[in-house]
Design an enzyme around this catalytic site. Structure first.
Site, PDB file in Angstrom:
ATOM      1  N   ASP A  53       0.845  -1.199   0.000  1.00  0.00           N
ATOM      2  CA  ASP A  53       0.000   0.000   0.000  1.00  0.00           C
ATOM      3  C   ASP A  53       0.881   1.250   0.000  1.00  0.00           C
ATOM      4  O   ASP A  53       0.386   2.376  -0.116  1.00  0.00           O
ATOM      5  CB  ASP A  53      -1.030  -0.006   1.146  1.00  0.00           C
ATOM      6  CG  ASP A  53      -0.396   0.008   2.521  1.00  0.00           C
ATOM      7  OD1 ASP A  53       0.843  -0.103   2.620  1.00  0.00           O
ATOM      8  OD2 ASP A  53      -1.142   0.135   3.522  1.00  0.00           O
ATOM      9  N   SER A  54       2.205   1.047   0.057  1.00  0.00           N
ATOM     10  CA  SER A  54       3.150   2.145  -0.173  1.00  0.00           C
ATOM     11  C   SER A  54       2.921   2.761  -1.552  1.00  0.00           C
ATOM     12  O   SER A  54       3.434   3.847  -1.842  1.00  0.00           O
ATOM     13  CB  SER A  54       4.592   1.644  -0.048  1.00  0.00           C
ATOM     14  OG  SER A  54       4.772   0.456  -0.794  1.00  0.00           O
ATOM     15  N   ASP A  92      -1.162  -6.229  -0.597  1.00  0.00           N
ATOM     16  CA  ASP A  92      -1.229  -5.584   0.719  1.00  0.00           C
ATOM     17  C   ASP A  92      -2.641  -5.042   0.934  1.00  0.00           C
ATOM     18  O   ASP A  92      -3.123  -4.229   0.136  1.00  0.00           O
ATOM     19  CB  ASP A  92      -0.221  -4.417   0.698  1.00  0.00           C
ATOM     20  CG  ASP A  92       0.255  -4.038   2.076  1.00  0.00           C
ATOM     21  OD1 ASP A  92      -0.125  -4.699   3.052  1.00  0.00           O
ATOM     22  OD2 ASP A  92       1.046  -3.070   2.155  1.00  0.00           O
ATOM     23  N   LYS A 122      -1.238  -9.506   2.622  1.00  0.00           N
ATOM     24  CA  LYS A 122      -0.572  -9.046   3.840  1.00  0.00           C
ATOM     25  C   LYS A 122      -1.524  -8.106   4.556  1.00  0.00           C
ATOM     26  O   LYS A 122      -2.235  -7.332   3.909  1.00  0.00           O
ATOM     27  CB  LYS A 122       0.730  -8.313   3.507  1.00  0.00           C
ATOM     28  CG  LYS A 122       1.365  -7.634   4.741  1.00  0.00           C
ATOM     29  CD  LYS A 122       2.752  -7.132   4.477  1.00  0.00           C
ATOM     30  CE  LYS A 122       2.836  -5.723   3.923  1.00  0.00           C
ATOM     31  NZ  LYS A 122       2.217  -4.669   4.766  1.00  0.00           N
ATOM     32  N   GLU A 191       8.537  -4.259  11.057  1.00  0.00           N
ATOM     33  CA  GLU A 191       8.932  -2.940  10.557  1.00  0.00           C
ATOM     34  C   GLU A 191       9.378  -2.028  11.689  1.00  0.00           C
ATOM     35  O   GLU A 191       8.694  -1.880  12.710  1.00  0.00           O
ATOM     36  CB  GLU A 191       7.774  -2.290   9.764  1.00  0.00           C
ATOM     37  CG  GLU A 191       8.174  -0.905   9.229  1.00  0.00           C
ATOM     38  CD  GLU A 191       7.361  -0.412   8.044  1.00  0.00           C
ATOM     39  OE1 GLU A 191       6.428  -1.121   7.609  1.00  0.00           O
ATOM     40  OE2 GLU A 191       7.681   0.692   7.554  1.00  0.00           O
TER      41      GLU A 191
HETATM   42  O1  KIV Z   1       3.454  -1.058   1.790  1.00  0.00           O
HETATM   43  C1  KIV Z   1       4.600  -1.549   1.768  1.00  0.00           C
HETATM   44  O2  KIV Z   1       5.362  -1.353   0.828  1.00  0.00           O
HETATM   45  C2  KIV Z   1       4.985  -2.368   2.905  1.00  0.00           C
HETATM   46  C3  KIV Z   1       6.377  -2.899   2.963  1.00  0.00           C
HETATM   47  C4  KIV Z   1       7.428  -1.911   2.873  1.00  0.00           C
HETATM   48  C5  KIV Z   1       6.578  -3.874   4.063  1.00  0.00           C
HETATM   49  O3  KIV Z   1       4.185  -2.627   3.750  1.00  0.00           O
END
Ligand code: KIV
Length: 274
Positions: A53-54, A92, A122, A191
């Site tokens: 979700d980044s 995610d 995730k 994290e």
């Molecule tokens: O959203 C993301 O990219 C993440 C990772 C960096 C673990 O959760």
């Protein structure tokens, strides 16, 4: 016959990820958001590709991951799935796509697999997400947990601060790790926690830990691909190692393109049709 390299071998399953921990083999994980990057990372032998979700920050230009929707994640996961042949593809679950109820989590995660082509999902969450994880696994959806600093909790933290500093907070995070494992997750992102705490959790639990800003002793590591490649060069994080300075190279290439157009050097006769 020579042994096949790992990048040529069969698709990575959640059982392979668990077996890597048992064999003491480090797990390589990286984010991707589109088919081209997913293909390149897959060809380079990345074990887990996470459609994080980044994407809210590096693709959409938001200040946090909070505005990202489930449809956004599914769209980008579907794109990545077209580039992936070997890696385990993990979608995610974004903010408020699984926290409201177990039913919401089941429907959302189901869409990630059915419409996005993800192999697993995730979700962020401590012991309080254990029941949700258990139900997802029960219906056939592999889950990667995510504890320590949880970016979706940014409004509670008031920033992206290091978690697990004091003994009580460290104990809480160890209990979270055990609860997520007990619920049936196949791996766990740790994290932004102190490296000693990450080592303690990694030694204590049987499922692999995937660290980001959590030191070298996790079973695997993950980074945001835009950070690793130096594309998001407006940020410089202590825990990121940049393997390229792509932002600079892109700016230079685009400037040269502009100069070539303005001076009449592009296109040449060879780049044109008779
Ligand atoms: O959203 C993301 O990219 C993440 C990772 C960096 C673990 O959760």
């Amino acid at each position: 016959m020579s042994k096949m390299s790992r990048s040529e071998s069969s698709p990575v399953t959640v059982n392979d990820i668990l077996a890597m921990k048992r064999r003491g083999e480090k797990i390589v994980a990286l984010t991707a958001y589109d088919a081209t990057f997913a293909r390149l990372e897959d060809e380079a032998g990345v074990d887990i590709i996470l459609v994080g979700d980044s994407l809210g920050m590096v693709i959409q230009g938001c200040e946090s991951t909070l505005p990202v929707t489930l449809d956004d994640v599914i769209y980008h996961t579907r794109a990545c799935s077209r580039g992936v042949k070997r890696a385990l593809l993990v979608a995610d679950m974004p903010f408020m796509s699984y926290q409201a109820s177990i039913e919401q989590a089941l429907r959302g995660a189901g869409r990630c697999l059915k419409e996005g082509g993800a192999h697993a999902v995730k979700l962020e969450g401590s012991a309080r997400m254990a029941e949700t994880i258990r139900r997802l696994v029960e219906v056939g959806i592999p889950v990667m947990g995510h504890i320590g600093m949880q970016p979706q909790m940014v409004r509670i933290y008031g920033g992206y601060s290091l978690q697990g500093k004091g003994e009580a907070d460290a104990e809480r995070i160890v209990r979270d790790a055990e609860a997520v494992q007990e619920a049936g997750a196949f791996s766990l992102v740790l994290e932004k926690i102190p490296l000693g705490l990450a080592r303690r959790i990694t030694e204590k639990i049987a499922i692999p830990t995937i660290g980001i800003a959590a030191g070298p002793d996790c079973d695997g590591q993950i980074l945001v691909n835009y950070d690793l490649l130096g594309l998001a060069d407006q940020f410089k994080f202590k825990f990121v190692r940049r393997y390229l300075e792509l932002a600079r190279e892109i700016r230079d290439a685009v400037k040269e393109y502009g100069e070539d157009i303005r001076s009449g050097r592009f296109p040449s006769a060879k780049e044109s049709f008779d």
